[in-house]
Design a protein around this motif. Sequence first.
Motif, PDB file in Angstrom:
ATOM      1  N   ARG A  14       0.881  -1.127  -0.260  1.00  0.00           N
ATOM      2  CA  ARG A  14       0.366  -0.041   0.167  1.00  0.00           C
ATOM      3  C   ARG A  14       1.041   1.071  -0.159  1.00  0.00           C
ATOM      4  N   VAL A  15       0.733   2.275  -0.776  1.00  0.00           N
ATOM      5  CA  VAL A  15       1.386   3.436  -0.939  1.00  0.00           C
ATOM      6  C   VAL A  15       0.638   4.594  -1.133  1.00  0.00           C
ATOM      7  N   ALA A  16       1.087   6.020  -0.688  1.00  0.00           N
ATOM      8  CA  ALA A  16      -0.159   7.315  -0.933  1.00  0.00           C
ATOM      9  C   ALA A  16      -0.306   7.712  -2.269  1.00  0.00           C
ATOM     10  N   VAL A  17      -1.357   7.631  -3.283  1.00  0.00           N
ATOM     11  CA  VAL A  17      -1.946   7.423  -4.542  1.00  0.00           C
ATOM     12  C   VAL A  17      -2.020   9.179  -4.755  1.00  0.00           C
ATOM     13  N   LEU A  18      -1.104   9.716  -5.645  1.00  0.00           N
ATOM     14  CA  LEU A  18      -0.768  11.459  -6.590  1.00  0.00           C
ATOM     15  C   LEU A  18      -2.132  11.159  -6.681  1.00  0.00           C
ATOM     16  N   GLN A  69     -11.524   7.206 -16.407  1.00  0.00           N
ATOM     17  CA  GLN A  69     -11.717   5.374 -16.222  1.00  0.00           C
ATOM     18  C   GLN A  69     -10.063   6.131 -15.727  1.00  0.00           C
ATOM     19  N   LEU A  70      -8.982   6.869 -15.778  1.00  0.00           N
ATOM     20  CA  LEU A  70      -8.097   6.989 -14.968  1.00  0.00           C
ATOM     21  C   LEU A  70      -8.533   7.459 -13.915  1.00  0.00           C
ATOM     22  N   GLU A  71      -9.151   8.214 -13.932  1.00  0.00           N
ATOM     23  CA  GLU A  71      -9.877   7.885 -11.556  1.00  0.00           C
ATOM     24  C   GLU A  71     -10.070   7.485 -11.436  1.00  0.00           C
ATOM     25  N   LYS A  72     -10.794   6.243 -11.856  1.00  0.00           N
ATOM     26  CA  LYS A  72     -11.629   5.025 -11.466  1.00  0.00           C
ATOM     27  C   LYS A  72     -10.379   4.198 -11.190  1.00  0.00           C
ATOM     28  N   SER A  73      -9.583   3.602 -12.160  1.00  0.00           N
ATOM     29  CA  SER A  73      -8.354   3.262 -12.319  1.00  0.00           C
ATOM     30  C   SER A  73      -7.718   3.389 -11.121  1.00  0.00           C
ATOM     31  N   ALA A  74      -7.337   4.825 -10.646  1.00  0.00           N
ATOM     32  CA  ALA A  74      -6.118   5.058  -9.390  1.00  0.00           C
ATOM     33  C   ALA A  74      -6.858   4.252  -8.207  1.00  0.00           C
ATOM     34  N   GLU A  75      -7.765   3.583  -7.983  1.00  0.00           N
ATOM     35  CA  GLU A  75      -8.052   2.512  -6.511  1.00  0.00           C
ATOM     36  C   GLU A  75      -7.793   1.668  -6.580  1.00  0.00           C
ATOM     37  N   ALA A  76      -7.677   1.248  -7.855  1.00  0.00           N
ATOM     38  CA  ALA A  76      -7.242  -0.254  -8.116  1.00  0.00           C
ATOM     39  C   ALA A  76      -5.704  -0.680  -8.175  1.00  0.00           C
ATOM     40  N   GLY A  81       0.418  -1.079  -5.210  1.00  0.00           N
ATOM     41  CA  GLY A  81       1.502   0.041  -5.168  1.00  0.00           C
ATOM     42  C   GLY A  81       1.677   0.882  -6.192  1.00  0.00           C
ATOM     43  N   ILE A  82       0.667   1.162  -6.763  1.00  0.00           N
ATOM     44  CA  ILE A  82       1.412   2.289  -8.111  1.00  0.00           C
ATOM     45  C   ILE A  82       0.367   3.854  -8.081  1.00  0.00           C
ATOM     46  N   SER A  83       0.786   4.989  -8.211  1.00  0.00           N
ATOM     47  CA  SER A  83       0.542   5.496  -7.866  1.00  0.00           C
ATOM     48  C   SER A  83       0.004   6.517  -9.641  1.00  0.00           C
ATOM     49  N   VAL A  84      -1.293   7.478  -9.165  1.00  0.00           N
ATOM     50  CA  VAL A  84      -1.745   8.040 -10.328  1.00  0.00           C
ATOM     51  C   VAL A  84      -1.730   9.443 -10.666  1.00  0.00           C
ATOM     52  N   ALA A  85      -0.971  10.020 -11.463  1.00  0.00           N
ATOM     53  CA  ALA A  85      -1.044  11.728 -11.869  1.00  0.00           C
ATOM     54  C   ALA A  85      -1.987  12.390 -13.097  1.00  0.00           C
ATOM     55  N   LYS A  86      -2.014  13.308 -13.237  1.00  0.00           N
ATOM     56  CA  LYS A  86      -2.250  13.988 -13.577  1.00  0.00           C
ATOM     57  C   LYS A  86      -1.461  15.402 -13.885  1.00  0.00           C
ATOM     58  N   VAL A  87      -1.206  16.114 -15.492  1.00  0.00           N
ATOM     59  CA  VAL A  87      -0.053  16.936 -15.066  1.00  0.00           C
ATOM     60  C   VAL A  87      -0.872  17.807 -16.031  1.00  0.00           C
ATOM     61  N   VAL A 124      -5.372   2.472 -23.577  1.00  0.00           N
ATOM     62  CA  VAL A 124      -5.629   1.979 -22.271  1.00  0.00           C
ATOM     63  C   VAL A 124      -7.263   2.655 -21.970  1.00  0.00           C
ATOM     64  N   PHE A 125      -8.472   2.269 -22.856  1.00  0.00           N
ATOM     65  CA  PHE A 125      -9.473   2.964 -22.745  1.00  0.00           C
ATOM     66  C   PHE A 125     -10.953   2.732 -21.299  1.00  0.00           C
ATOM     67  N   ASP A 126      -9.848   1.733 -20.719  1.00  0.00           N
ATOM     68  CA  ASP A 126     -11.307   1.460 -19.091  1.00  0.00           C
ATOM     69  C   ASP A 126     -10.120   1.306 -18.382  1.00  0.00           C
ATOM     70  N   VAL A 127     -11.229   0.995 -17.113  1.00  0.00           N
ATOM     71  CA  VAL A 127      -9.664   0.319 -15.918  1.00  0.00           C
ATOM     72  C   VAL A 127      -9.641  -1.055 -15.879  1.00  0.00           C
ATOM     73  N   ASN A 128     -10.396  -1.938 -16.589  1.00  0.00           N
ATOM     74  CA  ASN A 128      -9.590  -3.402 -16.996  1.00  0.00           C
ATOM     75  C   ASN A 128      -8.563  -2.726 -17.948  1.00  0.00           C
ATOM     76  N   SER A 129      -8.542  -2.290 -18.793  1.00  0.00           N
ATOM     77  CA  SER A 129      -7.485  -2.186 -19.799  1.00  0.00           C
ATOM     78  C   SER A 129      -5.834  -1.662 -19.020  1.00  0.00           C
ATOM     79  N   ILE A 130      -6.245  -0.373 -18.503  1.00  0.00           N
ATOM     80  CA  ILE A 130      -5.863   0.456 -17.312  1.00  0.00           C
ATOM     81  C   ILE A 130      -4.793  -0.559 -16.872  1.00  0.00           C
ATOM     82  N   VAL A 131      -5.421  -1.088 -15.761  1.00  0.00           N
ATOM     83  CA  VAL A 131      -4.820  -2.035 -15.078  1.00  0.00           C
ATOM     84  C   VAL A 131      -4.125  -2.934 -15.535  1.00  0.00           C
ATOM     85  N   SER A 132      -4.243  -3.999 -16.456  1.00  0.00           N
ATOM     86  CA  SER A 132      -4.195  -4.932 -17.657  1.00  0.00           C
ATOM     87  C   SER A 132      -2.675  -4.838 -17.949  1.00  0.00           C
ATOM     88  N   HIS A 133      -2.528  -3.569 -18.589  1.00  0.00           N
ATOM     89  CA  HIS A 133      -1.366  -2.978 -19.126  1.00  0.00           C
ATOM     90  C   HIS A 133      -0.235  -2.930 -18.236  1.00  0.00           C
TER      91      HIS A 133
END
Length: 867
Positions: A14-18, A69-76, A81-87, A124-133
Amino acid sequence: MFTQTLFLAMAWPRVAVLLLWMNPGRCSAAAGQSGDAAEGFGEKLNSGKPLFVYFGHQVSPAISRFLVQLEKSAEALHDYGISVAKVNCSREHIAKFCTGEKLMKKVYLFRNSELLKSFDVDAVFDVNSIVSHVLFSILFDEVRYVQTDADLQALERTARGKSDLLLGYVLMLGTQEHRALMETVFVYGARYQFILTTGGPVLEHLGMSPNQQSSAAWFLHCRLHGGSVTLATSERCPLTPMRRPLSTLSLHSFLQLMDAPLLSEVFEDPSTVPPPQPPLLHTPQLFLFSRPGTEHLDLDVASTLAWRLRGLALLLLVHRWSPAVKTPEEYNVAYRLPGQGSEVKYLTLNDLEEVTELFVEQGGAGEEQGGGGEEEEEGDEEEEGWPVLDVLDDEVADWVYRTRGSSLDSDSVTQLTSDDFHAQVAQHDLTVALFYLKWDAVSKAFLSSFNEVADRLEESDISDVHMVTVDCGEWTDLCAGQPVGPAPATGPDPIVPFQPITAFPSVLLLRPRAAARHYSGTLGTEALHRFIMLSRLASPVLLPNQEEVTLFLQGAPQTEPAGSRPHRVLGLFKTHSEPGVAVFLEATTALRGEVLSGMLTERLAERWAAEHGSPDLPLVLVFRSSHAQDPPKGSALRLPGSADELLELISNALLDTMPELTVENLPSYLALGRPLLLLFVGEEEEDDERGRREVRGVLKEMRGVVEGGGSTLQRYLPCWIHLGRTLAGTQVLESLLGSVPPLPALILSHLPSGELYHYPPNVPIMVRPVLRWLHSVEEGQQRPAGSQVDPRWAPDVPFFDFLSAMDQEEPGYARQRTPRSRGNRKRSEEEEKEKERGSSSRSEREGAKRDPSPSSPHSPPPLHSEL
């Protein structure tokens, strides 16, 4: 019916999500902070943790959908231990990534401050494709890709004697099945070698068509197991296919089953061997018997059969020379199926093929047909077998299809017709009648349980119960409640003691010269057997002395069926003839089969009333089954003026303040219409004494919440489900949250709004934190974790929507249809009445279809109602 094993409770990092999500308004508000934001991004980039980032200037509709979809994948991804961010490159400039392009279509994966891979947002168009890739890229070194059989054979040679292999086939990358496989690699990658294929010649070696349209998985046994010479000499590793659809939970259960011993030796009777424990809870057990003179030969035969049934059943070899083995010599095989408690069935079989057929569906119909058209299609369906059936939505129809070749006839059950129904009921003290439709899936499924109950009663030498069935597809006049059949030699014409049967299957308990008693419990063997055994007892039982009262409350053999602990109701009266006795008798008659009832009078009644603080009679005492106190203490109720009022008072008194929900009592508590504060606990927490203490501690804290919640808790129904005892609880939890979280899990279900709230998993379940959380929910400070599905109960598969099928018939279909009644000759006037009744029934069905809402907000309308 089918439950899964907890998988997502593994010890994942578990790590903090950015999260740097910004809409245009927020971007302009943070204009002066771009330097700090860039500095924060650099800190995260150099933290050594994987970082999945999108850099952008402008947002198009396509990019906007991707960002959702990227926002939804952040929790998964957070679980791994993977952080998600948008710049926002309009606010902060990151060299090499914030280019001069206004619309950027790339997303980047960093690890150890280095760019690992970039993806097009279209990939990477949905949560499943983002997490799997993302997982596939991070775990790339732990997954091998094969396309030909030569590639697979090379991996087998490398792994031989070292590790087993798991080969997964997915139609394409980025799918839900691909994600499930990569999630499994994340947990088991150090234990097994994982292989991925998306098709090619390798499928032919696996026995599949190159055009296979469903994902699959196979376990390759390349690591040498003790006692198996075949593995050491064979060129290829033996294969075991996974027979369930590819998902994270099914892969976890499959791997646990593959890790189980190939063959176990036991020295006790099969009836005393405990059933498999989670995650193997739903795996059948097969027992073979060994004799002292043929012990080595029996062991070889059992090992051979164990490989045939690998993945289908757990095989145990029972040594007969042990004094604990009590199985008669005439039986050489025994088995226990999941979902049937500890019941073991014994058989005498002649060869291994007969034993194998107990668990393996026989195919080959398509090969025998040799032709095309409908016969060839039927053969293909037969050949595919269980893997196709596992994905059917209607589980009852699935079960019926699987058991379509088995006979449901029983010598313990009598099939009645309109001609002999009344005579048979008049000849027996208690008749249990099942009204069913031969073509109805639920009816056919329940017929098996009904026959099992009849056989059990016959084995127990219970002769005062007559088990009968009525096929309402043949004897429509009888099921419609018409007084048909030959009149008795003496006395008036028979009167049908029940209303027309409109729901199938229906079970009625019938006694001569008495109204029918409808069975409303679950359609299972144990529940029906318990109901019948309780219905045999007098209601109420007259208790003349203190000794009889004590035996009644403590559950003496003569007042309680074995293995059950029913509720009890005592009526206290001054005399047998006072007016309140009639009200009590009417209420207890309605409760017959569900509770045990007794009656006290005179001084004994006055004494019991005084002990419960109510010296005035009449009085009704209610004892819940969970209260096994000595001396017993019950809830004291004043006797109302009607039986209906008394039934309502008794029902409310039997409800617990914090009940354990089961399949049997769930409808009673849902009928209250209160939001559920539902706690899930399970056996995975009870592997040792410390775990069991923790479960007891959580339940104690929840009872403290009930006691200290005051008016807040009065609006909710605090309850709990034990996933080990109520197997459907796992599916309930997964359907509510979309996955199975670590246990214990606390859910608040707002029934009217359909919103679901999940108590934070990282916060201990204690009185004060739970009360604060409930308060924040009521204040609107908590975000819902999801919502419930439409509460209306509709068929899962359109094929089983019989009413819709009838609506497609030509106009006047119901009016033209005349009910059949074999063996009965009606006059033309009666036939016209039957037609009118059919037309009226058709109108009622159409009205029911237009308004699917049941009469009770929590009681679904009957799916199978037709006459």
